[in-house]
Write an enzyme that holds these catalytic residues in place. Structure first.
Site, PDB file in Angstrom:
ATOM      1  N   ASP A  41       1.274  -1.228  -0.181  1.00  0.00           N
ATOM      2  CA  ASP A  41      -0.081  -0.500  -0.033  1.00  0.00           C
ATOM      3  C   ASP A  41       1.010   1.569   0.083  1.00  0.00           C
ATOM      4  OD1 ASP A  41      -2.663   1.681   0.641  1.00  0.00           O
ATOM      5  OD2 ASP A  41      -1.604   1.987   2.345  1.00  0.00           O
ATOM      6  N   ASP A  79      -0.658   5.118   1.290  1.00  0.00           N
ATOM      7  CA  ASP A  79      -0.708   6.200   2.449  1.00  0.00           C
ATOM      8  C   ASP A  79      -1.136   5.666   3.720  1.00  0.00           C
ATOM      9  OD1 ASP A  79      -2.188   9.059   0.842  1.00  0.00           O
ATOM     10  OD2 ASP A  79      -1.983   6.612  -0.405  1.00  0.00           O
ATOM     11  N   ASP A  89      -1.607  -0.693   5.806  1.00  0.00           N
ATOM     12  CA  ASP A  89      -1.988   0.145   7.401  1.00  0.00           C
ATOM     13  C   ASP A  89      -3.194   0.336   7.827  1.00  0.00           C
ATOM     14  OD1 ASP A  89      -2.202   2.176   4.785  1.00  0.00           O
ATOM     15  OD2 ASP A  89      -2.671   3.073   6.826  1.00  0.00           O
TER      16      ASP A  89
END
Length: 238
Positions: A2, A4, A188
């Site tokens: 991922d 961000d 996250d």
């Protein structure tokens, strides 16, 4: 992996994220070591990811797997993106306009247009969470079948249904140069749990980025507290 909150530090607004010095070189080094088997799997559109890394095309699964574009190590220049689901409908566009207009009445709430998806961010105005959720629920009704809401860290997103980061992993792992390898995935947010589930099923390694109170219930097999720690770890293996 991922972007961000995983590879990149979260920013106050969606457009303010930055890879930082050396990140692109590190990714290209890792990609070369893996013979091209590196992919960025993100809620961002492919075009936005390309803008972060000028002059180079990584393999990207954008909009949670709705878009998929091979990188330049494994496809010729100009390789086309593939899309899951239908093109945006008039009902979708009407819902998008509804949300854009409603956001103007909520100080600190930011509207993000992703083309085939859109989102409201309330990181700077957490007191508006309930209003954001209500607005996006109305937009979902307006958009009609074929769409769903994806809540995340201080964001609610309306996306095409039928694809997620887990399906993106499956598509990538079915083709060279990913096929036959042991997968690794890092993320996250709750939207990354689909990716972790698939990687775990494939006997790979899954890694959740975030403080312990945020990652306690994650399916990920390993944890790191911050994007900075993740970048440090990647530089050690690059």
């Amino acid at each position: 992996m991922d972007l961000d909150g995983t590879l990149l530090d979260l920013a106050a607004s969606p457009d303010a994220v930055s890879p930082g010095e050396g990140t692109q070189d590190m990714l290209q080094t890792l990609e070369a070591a893996a013979s091209g088997a590196l992919a960025l799997i993100t809620g961002r559109p492919v075009a936005f990811v390309d803008s972060l890394f000028p002059g180079y095309r990584f393999t990207v699964a954008g909009l949670h797997g709705t878009e998929l574009r091979p990188g330049e190590r494994i496809a010729p220049p100009g390789a086309a993106e593939t899309f899951a689901g239908e093109a945006p409908t008039a009902a979708f566009r009407h819902g998008r306009d509804l949300v854009r207009n409603a956001a103007q009445d909520l100080p600190g709430v930011l509207f993000e247009d992703k083309g085939r998806a859109f989102a409201l961010h309330y990181r700077q105005a957490p007191e508006h969470r309930a209003e954001v959720e209500q607005i996006m629920e109305r937009a979902l009704i307006c958009a009609g079948e074929g769409y769903l809401l994806r809540p995340g860290k201080c964001v609610v997103e309306l996306c095409p249904a039928g694809a997620d980061k887990g399906t993106a992993i499956r598509r990538l792992m079915a083709e060279p140069p990913f096929a036959g390898r042991i997968p690794f995935a890092a993320g996250d947010d709750v939207t990354d749990e689909a990716m972790f589930r698939v990687v775990n099923e494939m006997n790979g390694l899954s890694l959740r980025i975030g403080e312990p109170e945020m990652t306690r219930d994650s399916l990920a097999m390993a944890k790191l507290p911050s994007p900075a720690d993740f970048r440090t770890w990647m530089r050690r293996i690059a």
